[in-house]
Design a protein around this motif. Sequence first.
Motif, PDB file in Angstrom:
ATOM      1  N   ARG A 150       0.820  -1.209   0.000  1.00  0.00           N
ATOM      2  CA  ARG A 150       0.000   0.000   0.000  1.00  0.00           C
ATOM      3  C   ARG A 150       0.859   1.267   0.000  1.00  0.00           C
ATOM      4  O   ARG A 150       0.333   2.378  -0.021  1.00  0.00           O
ATOM      5  N   LYS A 151       2.168   1.088   0.010  1.00  0.00           N
ATOM      6  CA  LYS A 151       3.052   2.229   0.237  1.00  0.00           C
ATOM      7  C   LYS A 151       3.450   2.958  -1.026  1.00  0.00           C
ATOM      8  O   LYS A 151       3.603   4.179  -1.034  1.00  0.00           O
ATOM      9  N   LEU A 152       3.627   2.229  -2.130  1.00  0.00           N
ATOM     10  CA  LEU A 152       4.113   2.838  -3.371  1.00  0.00           C
ATOM     11  C   LEU A 152       3.398   2.239  -4.569  1.00  0.00           C
ATOM     12  O   LEU A 152       3.010   1.070  -4.549  1.00  0.00           O
ATOM     13  N   ALA A 153       3.266   3.043  -5.617  1.00  0.00           N
ATOM     14  CA  ALA A 153       2.615   2.560  -6.828  1.00  0.00           C
ATOM     15  C   ALA A 153       3.263   3.191  -8.050  1.00  0.00           C
ATOM     16  O   ALA A 153       3.816   4.289  -8.015  1.00  0.00           O
ATOM     17  N   TRP A 154       3.174   2.447  -9.150  1.00  0.00           N
ATOM     18  CA  TRP A 154       3.654   2.914 -10.458  1.00  0.00           C
ATOM     19  C   TRP A 154       2.418   3.304 -11.262  1.00  0.00           C
ATOM     20  O   TRP A 154       1.560   2.481 -11.542  1.00  0.00           O
ATOM     21  N   LEU A 155       2.334   4.598 -11.598  1.00  0.00           N
ATOM     22  CA  LEU A 155       1.179   5.112 -12.322  1.00  0.00           C
ATOM     23  C   LEU A 155       1.539   5.489 -13.755  1.00  0.00           C
ATOM     24  O   LEU A 155       2.633   5.976 -14.032  1.00  0.00           O
ATOM     25  N   GLU A 156       0.580   5.257 -14.652  1.00  0.00           N
ATOM     26  CA  GLU A 156       0.624   5.806 -15.995  1.00  0.00           C
ATOM     27  C   GLU A 156      -0.331   6.999 -16.007  1.00  0.00           C
ATOM     28  O   GLU A 156      -1.497   6.872 -15.650  1.00  0.00           O
ATOM     29  N   LEU A 157       0.194   8.166 -16.400  1.00  0.00           N
ATOM     30  CA  LEU A 157      -0.576   9.408 -16.374  1.00  0.00           C
ATOM     31  C   LEU A 157      -0.718   9.960 -17.783  1.00  0.00           C
ATOM     32  O   LEU A 157       0.276  10.074 -18.508  1.00  0.00           O
ATOM     33  N   SER A 158      -1.926  10.297 -18.161  1.00  0.00           N
ATOM     34  CA  SER A 158      -2.191  10.847 -19.496  1.00  0.00           C
ATOM     35  C   SER A 158      -2.900  12.184 -19.337  1.00  0.00           C
ATOM     36  O   SER A 158      -4.118  12.232 -19.132  1.00  0.00           O
ATOM     37  N   PRO A 159      -2.156  13.285 -19.400  1.00  0.00           N
ATOM     38  CA  PRO A 159      -2.783  14.602 -19.243  1.00  0.00           C
ATOM     39  C   PRO A 159      -3.573  14.992 -20.492  1.00  0.00           C
ATOM     40  O   PRO A 159      -3.077  14.899 -21.613  1.00  0.00           O
ATOM     41  N   LEU A 160      -4.801  15.426 -20.299  1.00  0.00           N
ATOM     42  CA  LEU A 160      -5.641  15.892 -21.401  1.00  0.00           C
ATOM     43  C   LEU A 160      -5.608  17.412 -21.517  1.00  0.00           C
ATOM     44  O   LEU A 160      -6.118  17.980 -22.481  1.00  0.00           O
ATOM     45  N   THR A 161      -5.035  18.061 -20.513  1.00  0.00           N
ATOM     46  CA  THR A 161      -4.771  19.494 -20.543  1.00  0.00           C
ATOM     47  C   THR A 161      -3.312  19.685 -20.152  1.00  0.00           C
ATOM     48  O   THR A 161      -2.660  18.742 -19.702  1.00  0.00           O
ATOM     49  N   GLY A 162      -2.808  20.885 -20.315  1.00  0.00           N
ATOM     50  CA  GLY A 162      -1.386  21.114 -20.055  1.00  0.00           C
ATOM     51  C   GLY A 162      -1.133  22.260 -19.104  1.00  0.00           C
ATOM     52  O   GLY A 162      -0.547  23.278 -19.482  1.00  0.00           O
ATOM     53  N   ARG A 163      -1.563  22.133 -17.858  1.00  0.00           N
ATOM     54  CA  ARG A 163      -1.370  23.194 -16.870  1.00  0.00           C
ATOM     55  C   ARG A 163      -0.017  23.063 -16.171  1.00  0.00           C
ATOM     56  O   ARG A 163       0.546  21.980 -16.100  1.00  0.00           O
ATOM     57  N   THR A 164       0.462  24.157 -15.642  1.00  0.00           N
ATOM     58  CA  THR A 164       1.723  24.150 -14.898  1.00  0.00           C
ATOM     59  C   THR A 164       1.650  23.171 -13.737  1.00  0.00           C
ATOM     60  O   THR A 164       0.736  23.239 -12.910  1.00  0.00           O
ATOM     61  N   HIS A 165       2.604  22.240 -13.689  1.00  0.00           N
ATOM     62  CA  HIS A 165       2.721  21.243 -12.604  1.00  0.00           C
ATOM     63  C   HIS A 165       1.450  20.405 -12.443  1.00  0.00           C
ATOM     64  O   HIS A 165       1.167  19.888 -11.359  1.00  0.00           O
ATOM     65  N   GLN A 166       0.701  20.232 -13.530  1.00  0.00           N
ATOM     66  CA  GLN A 166      -0.591  19.545 -13.441  1.00  0.00           C
ATOM     67  C   GLN A 166      -0.485  18.154 -12.832  1.00  0.00           C
ATOM     68  O   GLN A 166      -1.235  17.805 -11.908  1.00  0.00           O
ATOM     69  N   LEU A 167       0.428  17.327 -13.336  1.00  0.00           N
ATOM     70  CA  LEU A 167       0.509  15.949 -12.857  1.00  0.00           C
ATOM     71  C   LEU A 167       0.939  15.901 -11.392  1.00  0.00           C
ATOM     72  O   LEU A 167       0.455  15.057 -10.623  1.00  0.00           O
ATOM     73  N   ARG A 168       1.809  16.795 -11.022  1.00  0.00           N
ATOM     74  CA  ARG A 168       2.287  16.817  -9.636  1.00  0.00           C
ATOM     75  C   ARG A 168       1.164  17.221  -8.683  1.00  0.00           C
ATOM     76  O   ARG A 168       0.989  16.617  -7.609  1.00  0.00           O
ATOM     77  N   VAL A 169       0.389  18.214  -9.076  1.00  0.00           N
ATOM     78  CA  VAL A 169      -0.742  18.644  -8.246  1.00  0.00           C
ATOM     79  C   VAL A 169      -1.810  17.553  -8.193  1.00  0.00           C
ATOM     80  O   VAL A 169      -2.370  17.258  -7.123  1.00  0.00           O
ATOM     81  N   HIS A 170      -2.091  16.916  -9.324  1.00  0.00           N
ATOM     82  CA  HIS A 170      -3.142  15.901  -9.370  1.00  0.00           C
ATOM     83  C   HIS A 170      -2.801  14.690  -8.511  1.00  0.00           C
ATOM     84  O   HIS A 170      -3.661  14.146  -7.809  1.00  0.00           O
ATOM     85  N   CYS A 171      -1.547  14.243  -8.578  1.00  0.00           N
ATOM     86  CA  CYS A 171      -1.169  13.085  -7.752  1.00  0.00           C
ATOM     87  C   CYS A 171      -1.274  13.424  -6.267  1.00  0.00           C
ATOM     88  O   CYS A 171      -1.776  12.621  -5.467  1.00  0.00           O
ATOM     89  N   ALA A 172      -0.816  14.599  -5.890  1.00  0.00           N
ATOM     90  CA  ALA A 172      -0.932  15.004  -4.484  1.00  0.00           C
ATOM     91  C   ALA A 172      -2.395  15.113  -4.068  1.00  0.00           C
ATOM     92  O   ALA A 172      -2.756  14.767  -2.941  1.00  0.00           O
ATOM     93  N   ALA A 173      -3.252  15.551  -4.989  1.00  0.00           N
ATOM     94  CA  ALA A 173      -4.669  15.749  -4.670  1.00  0.00           C
ATOM     95  C   ALA A 173      -5.387  14.443  -4.376  1.00  0.00           C
ATOM     96  O   ALA A 173      -6.387  14.438  -3.638  1.00  0.00           O
ATOM     97  N   ILE A 174      -4.921  13.330  -4.949  1.00  0.00           N
ATOM     98  CA  ILE A 174      -5.568  12.037  -4.671  1.00  0.00           C
ATOM     99  C   ILE A 174      -4.848  11.289  -3.556  1.00  0.00           C
ATOM    100  O   ILE A 174      -5.054  10.090  -3.354  1.00  0.00           O
ATOM    101  N   GLY A 175      -3.993  12.013  -2.823  1.00  0.00           N
ATOM    102  CA  GLY A 175      -3.323  11.425  -1.665  1.00  0.00           C
ATOM    103  C   GLY A 175      -2.136  10.562  -2.003  1.00  0.00           C
ATOM    104  O   GLY A 175      -1.737   9.727  -1.189  1.00  0.00           O
ATOM    105  N   ALA A 176      -1.553  10.750  -3.191  1.00  0.00           N
ATOM    106  CA  ALA A 176      -0.405   9.944  -3.615  1.00  0.00           C
ATOM    107  C   ALA A 176       0.631  10.857  -4.289  1.00  0.00           C
ATOM    108  O   ALA A 176       0.765  10.845  -5.509  1.00  0.00           O
ATOM    109  N   PRO A 177       1.347  11.669  -3.491  1.00  0.00           N
ATOM    110  CA  PRO A 177       2.336  12.570  -4.090  1.00  0.00           C
ATOM    111  C   PRO A 177       3.425  11.784  -4.814  1.00  0.00           C
ATOM    112  O   PRO A 177       3.749  10.656  -4.447  1.00  0.00           O
ATOM    113  N   ILE A 178       3.973  12.382  -5.859  1.00  0.00           N
ATOM    114  CA  ILE A 178       5.042  11.730  -6.616  1.00  0.00           C
ATOM    115  C   ILE A 178       6.288  11.635  -5.742  1.00  0.00           C
ATOM    116  O   ILE A 178       6.667  12.591  -5.060  1.00  0.00           O
ATOM    117  N   LEU A 179       6.913  10.474  -5.757  1.00  0.00           N
ATOM    118  CA  LEU A 179       8.113  10.242  -4.972  1.00  0.00           C
ATOM    119  C   LEU A 179       9.170  11.298  -5.311  1.00  0.00           C
ATOM    120  O   LEU A 179       9.485  11.517  -6.477  1.00  0.00           O
TER     121      LEU A 179
END
Length: 333
Positions: free
Chosen positions: A233-262
């Motif tokens: 439950r500690k770590l996961a490998w994610l495939e991320l496909s952004p449909l928009t291109g906002r500044t730091h989008q993937l980093r903010v999104h991962c943190a928002a679902i409770g799984a910040p990028i290592l």
Amino acid sequence: MSVTTHPVSLRKVTDDEADIRLDRWFRRHFPAITQGAIQKLCRTGQVRVDGKRADAATRLLPGQAVRIPPLPTTAAVAKPVQALDPREQKDLERMVLYRDDHVIVLDKPQGLPTQGGPGITRHLDGMLDGLRFGSEHRPRLVHRLDRETSGVLVVARTPGVAAKLAAAFRGRTVEKTYWAVVVGRPVPPEGRIALDMVRTDGFRGERAAVAGPYDTDTAHSITDFRTLDHAGRKLAWLELSPLTGRTHQLRVHCAAIGAPILGDLPYGTEREGRNTALVDGLSEQLHLHARRISLPHPAGGRLTVEAELPPHMAETFRTLGFSVPAARPAVRR
């Protein structure tokens, strides 16, 4: 003091320059001339297209002849080519994953900024003269990656190609796939993240955050994600496909679902005196990699290019026992 001028000349519009505005075409060929000067030359009939008067907003067609009136020598001086140190040149050429007459796709290393900024003297944009490969044109960036993000980055070899690719990125016909190691295991294991975001100014530069109810100037952001593997439950490998291109989008999104990028300290939170984006025994570098890009090729078909994991992520994958397929050769269909 008199100023030397060049004589009247005619210059053909190339296929690569189709549909560009006359003023923008002029600035590409004579970058030192101002917009106001171009508009005056058009208004007084000194600049003509196929012998006819034309305004600055006229769209050009391949094969048309543009009349170039006498210009100050300074307006016609091209920017000198910036030579790189031989070792830096070799490093740059090793980044090339794919090259043809239209585009170059690079594997940007982690830690190399895409563009300059406060305190940044070495960046990819400043090295692009080293990727001319005999062309008269200096390659141009058409998108960017964060400094700490590695992976595929597309560069246009001519101004016309740059315009086409920029339009493709704006029109969302470019498919981008990122890999990330996150701290936590998302539940559900796949889905879509859709959030309004807002830019903020952090201590170390530009940041972004999920917009609050009273924030203004927000931007909607969408990312599809799926879990490819996990370590408990500690770590996961994610495939991320952004449909928009906002500044730091993937980093903010991962943190928002409770799984910040290592390794993403700015978007982790402090808990019991330790940042939640860190794990003992694993690299503290950001674990976000632009694995694949698929885009409409300017000359037709679709180009798909993949990049291998950077060393620090490859080591983490080995430690966690994640089985990673090799990057597939670039293909254009």
